[in-house]
Scaffold this active site. Structure first.
Site, PDB file in Angstrom:
ATOM      1  N   GLY A  92      -6.966  -5.166   2.803  1.00  0.00           N
ATOM      2  CA  GLY A  92      -7.471  -5.090   1.433  1.00  0.00           C
ATOM      3  C   GLY A  92      -8.117  -3.768   1.070  1.00  0.00           C
ATOM      4  O   GLY A  92      -8.980  -3.729   0.196  1.00  0.00           O
ATOM      5  N   SER A  93      -7.679  -2.657   1.715  1.00  0.00           N
ATOM      6  CA  SER A  93      -8.301  -1.384   1.347  1.00  0.00           C
ATOM      7  C   SER A  93      -7.870  -0.961  -0.060  1.00  0.00           C
ATOM      8  O   SER A  93      -8.660  -0.361  -0.797  1.00  0.00           O
ATOM      9  CB  SER A  93      -8.014  -0.291   2.375  1.00  0.00           C
ATOM     10  OG  SER A  93      -6.671   0.104   2.350  1.00  0.00           O
ATOM     11  N   ASN A  94      -6.647  -1.283  -0.441  1.00  0.00           N
ATOM     12  CA  ASN A  94      -6.232  -0.984  -1.818  1.00  0.00           C
ATOM     13  C   ASN A  94      -7.006  -1.840  -2.805  1.00  0.00           C
ATOM     14  O   ASN A  94      -7.401  -1.380  -3.875  1.00  0.00           O
ATOM     15  CB  ASN A  94      -4.724  -1.205  -1.990  1.00  0.00           C
ATOM     16  CG  ASN A  94      -3.920  -0.001  -1.530  1.00  0.00           C
ATOM     17  OD1 ASN A  94      -3.917   1.031  -2.195  1.00  0.00           O
ATOM     18  ND2 ASN A  94      -3.280  -0.113  -0.378  1.00  0.00           N
TER      19      ASN A  94
ATOM     20  N   LYS B  35       3.588 -12.262   1.041  1.00  0.00           N
ATOM     21  CA  LYS B  35       4.415 -13.403   0.647  1.00  0.00           C
ATOM     22  C   LYS B  35       5.040 -13.106  -0.705  1.00  0.00           C
ATOM     23  O   LYS B  35       4.447 -12.410  -1.522  1.00  0.00           O
ATOM     24  CB  LYS B  35       3.523 -14.645   0.560  1.00  0.00           C
ATOM     25  CG  LYS B  35       4.314 -15.895   0.550  1.00  0.00           C
ATOM     26  CD  LYS B  35       3.480 -17.133   0.633  1.00  0.00           C
ATOM     27  CE  LYS B  35       4.225 -18.325   0.070  1.00  0.00           C
ATOM     28  NZ  LYS B  35       5.610 -18.458   0.486  1.00  0.00           N
TER      29      LYS B  35
ATOM     30  N   ASN C 289       2.940  -3.676  -7.793  1.00  0.00           N
ATOM     31  CA  ASN C 289       2.850  -3.628  -6.333  1.00  0.00           C
ATOM     32  C   ASN C 289       2.732  -2.164  -5.920  1.00  0.00           C
ATOM     33  O   ASN C 289       3.142  -1.277  -6.659  1.00  0.00           O
ATOM     34  CB  ASN C 289       4.100  -4.246  -5.697  1.00  0.00           C
ATOM     35  CG  ASN C 289       4.021  -4.285  -4.185  1.00  0.00           C
ATOM     36  OD1 ASN C 289       2.949  -4.546  -3.622  1.00  0.00           O
ATOM     37  ND2 ASN C 289       5.116  -4.005  -3.510  1.00  0.00           N
TER      38      ASN C 289
ATOM     39  N   HIS D 251       3.732   0.497  -2.765  1.00  0.00           N
ATOM     40  CA  HIS D 251       4.574   0.624  -1.577  1.00  0.00           C
ATOM     41  C   HIS D 251       4.310   1.985  -0.941  1.00  0.00           C
ATOM     42  O   HIS D 251       4.238   2.990  -1.651  1.00  0.00           O
ATOM     43  CB  HIS D 251       6.048   0.478  -1.983  1.00  0.00           C
ATOM     44  CG  HIS D 251       6.960   0.427  -0.813  1.00  0.00           C
ATOM     45  ND1 HIS D 251       7.103  -0.701  -0.028  1.00  0.00           N
ATOM     46  CD2 HIS D 251       7.747   1.375  -0.255  1.00  0.00           C
ATOM     47  CE1 HIS D 251       7.948  -0.437   0.944  1.00  0.00           C
ATOM     48  NE2 HIS D 251       8.358   0.810   0.847  1.00  0.00           N
TER      49      HIS D 251
ATOM     50  N   ASP E 266      11.187  -4.648  -4.342  1.00  0.00           N
ATOM     51  CA  ASP E 266      10.891  -3.209  -4.429  1.00  0.00           C
ATOM     52  C   ASP E 266      11.746  -2.508  -5.480  1.00  0.00           C
ATOM     53  O   ASP E 266      11.812  -1.293  -5.512  1.00  0.00           O
ATOM     54  CB  ASP E 266      11.087  -2.539  -3.061  1.00  0.00           C
ATOM     55  CG  ASP E 266      10.021  -2.977  -2.073  1.00  0.00           C
ATOM     56  OD1 ASP E 266       8.971  -3.479  -2.516  1.00  0.00           O
ATOM     57  OD2 ASP E 266      10.243  -2.826  -0.861  1.00  0.00           O
TER      58      ASP E 266
ATOM     59  N   GLU F 114      -2.596   6.311  -1.596  1.00  0.00           N
ATOM     60  CA  GLU F 114      -2.320   5.015  -2.240  1.00  0.00           C
ATOM     61  C   GLU F 114      -3.506   4.573  -3.078  1.00  0.00           C
ATOM     62  O   GLU F 114      -3.368   4.130  -4.208  1.00  0.00           O
ATOM     63  CB  GLU F 114      -2.054   3.937  -1.189  1.00  0.00           C
ATOM     64  CG  GLU F 114      -0.704   4.033  -0.519  1.00  0.00           C
ATOM     65  CD  GLU F 114      -0.474   2.847   0.405  1.00  0.00           C
ATOM     66  OE1 GLU F 114      -0.841   1.717   0.059  1.00  0.00           O
ATOM     67  OE2 GLU F 114       0.088   3.062   1.495  1.00  0.00           O
TER      68      GLU F 114
HETATM   69  C1  GRF Z   1      -0.419  -0.651   1.977  1.00  0.00           C
HETATM   70  O1  GRF Z   1       0.141   0.342   2.773  1.00  0.00           O
HETATM   71  C2  GRF Z   1       0.486  -0.993   0.821  1.00  0.00           C
HETATM   72  O2  GRF Z   1       1.243   0.095   0.377  1.00  0.00           O
HETATM   73  C3  GRF Z   1       1.388  -2.031   1.405  1.00  0.00           C
HETATM   74  O3  GRF Z   1       0.561  -2.779   2.277  1.00  0.00           O
HETATM   75  C4  GRF Z   1      -0.530  -1.976   2.727  1.00  0.00           C
HETATM   76  C5  GRF Z   1      -1.784  -2.720   2.427  1.00  0.00           C
HETATM   77  O4  GRF Z   1      -2.934  -2.116   2.948  1.00  0.00           O
HETATM   78  N1  GRF Z   1       2.037  -2.807   0.376  1.00  0.00           N
HETATM   79  P1  GRF Z   1      -4.357  -2.634   2.533  1.00  0.00           P
HETATM   80  O5  GRF Z   1      -4.422  -4.127   2.842  1.00  0.00           O
HETATM   81  O6  GRF Z   1      -4.538  -2.376   1.064  1.00  0.00           O
HETATM   82  O7  GRF Z   1      -5.343  -1.874   3.350  1.00  0.00           O
END
Ligand code: GRF
Length: 202
Positions: free
Chosen positions: A13-15, A92, A108, A110, A151, A180
């Site tokens: 969940g870093s994003n 999922k 999303n 990627h 994608d 990201e």
């Molecule tokens: C990221 O690299 C994202 O691009 C991909 O899954 C990863 C998730 O990382 N879809 P995080 O859980 O946000 O740290």
């Protein structure tokens, strides 16, 4: 438009955290109103808890039928007034009903420059291994809309990251993920300002 973001995550969940921070700082005109996870052990759930954001573990073990799974997700999104979904490492597939209801409102991220290195099996380190094996000079990250062919939805924004001669999949992953975070926040910020159109405005 004030965004009411529903974040879906499966692991770290870093994003998701970057999106939450982007809302708090005001860069995104919005808030994360709910976090949905399919994995009860995901660090993303812990982060949501720390941030006092309502979080739900909706698993396909409990909701075996896709129909029931979709219904539960839609119920949860409605309850928290979600007007945009941000998938952030959600492993999922979303069901048809959810995609229909949130048509052109599911994003999303990627960790590559789509359409390259997307599709089946292309997740996590697999992506960066493939990029290095193909001797690419550059890679990056892409935020795109999600349709049934995952994608392949419209690309909203991307960022380039150079591949260095001595990169390993791990070192490359580390540099890409930093970009990201910035990219996801920037994209949501532009959406909230009306500079990138989503939903029925597309
Ligand atoms: C990221 O690299 C994202 O691009 C991909 O899954 C990863 C998730 O990382 N879809 P995080 O859980 O946000 O740290």
């Amino acid at each position: 438009m004030k965004l009411k973001i529903g974040v879906f995550a499966s692991h770290g969940g870093s994003n998701m955290q970057a999106i939450i921070d982007g809302c708090k700082s005001g860069e995104i005109n919005g808030e994360v109103t709910v976090v949905i996870c399919n994995n009860s052990k995901a660090k993303a759930l812990e982060r949501a808890k720390n941030e006092k954001i309502p979080f739900y573990h909706i698993s396909s073990t409990k909701y075996v039928e896709q129909e029931e799974h979709d219904k539960e997700i839609l119920r949860t999104l409605k309850k928290h007034d979600v007007n945009i979904i941000a998938l952030a490492g959600y492993m999922k597939k979303l069901g048809e009903k959810v995609l229909k209801k949130y048509e052109n409102r599911v994003l999303n991220i990627h960790p590559a420059l789509l359409p390259k290195y997307g599709g089946k099996g292309m997740y996590g380190l697999n992506v960066h291994k493939a990029v290095i094996a193909a001797k690419e000079k550059q890679t990056g990250a892409t935020v795109h809309l999600v349709n049934e062919a995952y994608d392949e939805g419209d690309i909203l924004k991307s960022v380039i990251v150079p591949v260095l001669d001595d990169d390993t999949p791990e070192s490359l992953a580390q540099r890409v993920i930093i970009q990201e975070h910035k990219l996801y926040v920037k994209t949501l910020s532009e959406i909230s300002k009306g500079n990138i159109l989503i939903g029925k405005h597309r």
